[in-house]
Enzyme design. Structure first.
Site, PDB file in Angstrom:
ATOM      1  N   HIS A 106      -0.028 -11.180  -7.492  1.00  0.00           N
ATOM      2  CA  HIS A 106      -0.292 -10.271  -7.998  1.00  0.00           C
ATOM      3  C   HIS A 106       0.879  -9.482  -8.678  1.00  0.00           C
ATOM      4  O   HIS A 106       0.981  -8.260  -8.820  1.00  0.00           O
ATOM      5  CB  HIS A 106      -1.054  -9.035  -6.909  1.00  0.00           C
ATOM      6  CG  HIS A 106      -2.547  -9.314  -6.562  1.00  0.00           C
ATOM      7  ND1 HIS A 106      -2.594 -10.144  -5.815  1.00  0.00           N
ATOM      8  CD2 HIS A 106      -3.773  -9.018  -7.115  1.00  0.00           C
ATOM      9  CE1 HIS A 106      -3.818 -10.421  -5.546  1.00  0.00           C
ATOM     10  NE2 HIS A 106      -4.608  -9.650  -6.206  1.00  0.00           N
ATOM     11  N   GLU A 133     -14.360 -12.608 -13.801  1.00  0.00           N
ATOM     12  CA  GLU A 133     -13.505 -12.588 -15.078  1.00  0.00           C
ATOM     13  C   GLU A 133     -13.986 -13.450 -16.209  1.00  0.00           C
ATOM     14  O   GLU A 133     -14.050 -13.094 -17.409  1.00  0.00           O
ATOM     15  CB  GLU A 133     -11.858 -12.805 -14.657  1.00  0.00           C
ATOM     16  CG  GLU A 133     -11.283 -11.647 -13.828  1.00  0.00           C
ATOM     17  CD  GLU A 133     -11.715 -11.762 -12.476  1.00  0.00           C
ATOM     18  OE1 GLU A 133     -11.039 -10.667 -11.701  1.00  0.00           O
ATOM     19  OE2 GLU A 133     -12.411 -12.654 -12.106  1.00  0.00           O
TER      20      GLU A 133
END
Length: 331
Positions: A129, A60
């Site tokens: 998440h 990322e």
């Protein structure tokens, strides 16, 4: 007007903008053949190819940094961050670089980049998440933050974001991808900083973001059956925030509840409630109430997870008390 899902609306908005402007490209993990784990971007690689729909390694910071550089040099990247929770990994690239380049260059550099990601609990995805981190980036000057609450908003806000010359972070609720709503077939954009009054009422104002708009609307229906008319407002963007529409509503109703799925402390609800209290104090008959997620890591257990986010029933209960003149405080 046709009805399409929020997923289809996002896909359609991106496709239209990629056809309109060849400098727009898409980059992220599993965005090409897989179309993301939620299948939101399915089919785009077939039309635009792997030069413009680019799969990346699980890195990322690397691909967000790449997108910042591409934006500074003339491209319009759309970065797909698979889960909003992963935003912690790219805070330097997003908050120290993208957000500050225009200011630090004396206006010579622009970073027209969109970071699209998601938020929301109750999907049973556990603490890493399931977070709603919109307040984190809303705190950083130089970033715009959009929170679509339906397919209509998802398409209009995405197209506006892609054309904006500033970095924009869009959070989509991952539980809403299959929710349908009317969406025009023709070209349309939703300007940033213009709230949407979803339902008019004169007794109490419910200001809600993202999936919490549906929670507020359900609560308003229940309250209406009891003779309490709630006005429901979706800010659409929290940066910029349409303060004027929120203040006008609160001055009319004299009571307000602010609902957001981010953690309650130091969050979106606190900022909006503070502004209302500062600027509409003499119009209020009760303190502005905040309703956010519990200040705990999001549990994996369904029985526990469901308790951590605001529900229509909880909004109804608090609205009843406010309208009855009872003094209540945020948990």
């Amino acid at each position: 007007m046709r009805e399409i899902t929020l997923s289809q609306a996002v896909n359609e908005a991106i496709a239209e903008e990629m056809r309109r402007d060849e400098t727009v490209f898409l980059i992220g993990e599993d965005v090409a053949e897989a179309g993301t784990p939620f299948k939101v971007l399915s089919g785009l690689v077939d039309e635009f190819g792997t030069d413009r729909v680019i799969d990346t390694p699980i890195a990322e910071p690397g691909f967000v940094g790449l997108a910042v550089g591409a934006a500074m040099t003339g491209a319009r990247p759309i970065v797909d961050l698979m889960f909003g929770d992963f935003i912690y990994l790219v805070m330097d690239q997003l908050c120290n670089q993208a957000a500050k380049q225009h200011y630090m260059s004396g206006g010579k550099l622009k970073v027209p980049m969109v970071l699209r990601t998601n938020l929301g609990a109750t999907r049973r995805s556990a603490a890493q998440h399931s977070q709603s981190l919109q307040a984190l980036v809303a705190h950083i000057p130089g970033l715009k933050v959009a929170l679509p609450s339906s397919a209509y908003e998802a398409k209009g806000l995405m197209k506006t974001a892609i054309r904006d010359n500033n970095p924009v972070v869009i959070f989509e609720d991952k539980l809403m991808y299959q929710d349908k709503a009317p969406v025009p077939e023709g070209e349309f954009l939703i300007p940033f900083g213009e709230a949407n009054v979803k339902r008019e009422g004169g007794d109490i104002t419910l200001i809600a973001t993202s999936s919490m708009v549906q929670v507020a609307e359900k609560a308003a229906e229940t309250l209406a059956a009891e003779g309490i008319e709630a006005e429901v407002i979706d800010p659409r963007t929290i940066v910029p925030l349409d303060e004027a529409t929120l203040l006008d509503s609160v001055k009319k109703t004299s009571r307000a509840i602010v609902i957001d799925e981010g953690h309650q402390s130091y969050g979106v609800t606190a900022e909006i409630a503070s502004r209302l209290t500062e600027k509409a104090f003499y119009h209020l008959d009760a303190p502005v109430l905040r309703m956010g997620a519990m200040d705990v890591p999001v549990p994996f257990s369904p029985a526990l997870e469901d308790l951590t986010v605001p529900t229509p029933e909880a909004v109804v209960e608090n609205a009843r008390k406010l309208c009855a003149g009872e003094m209540i405080h945020a948990a």
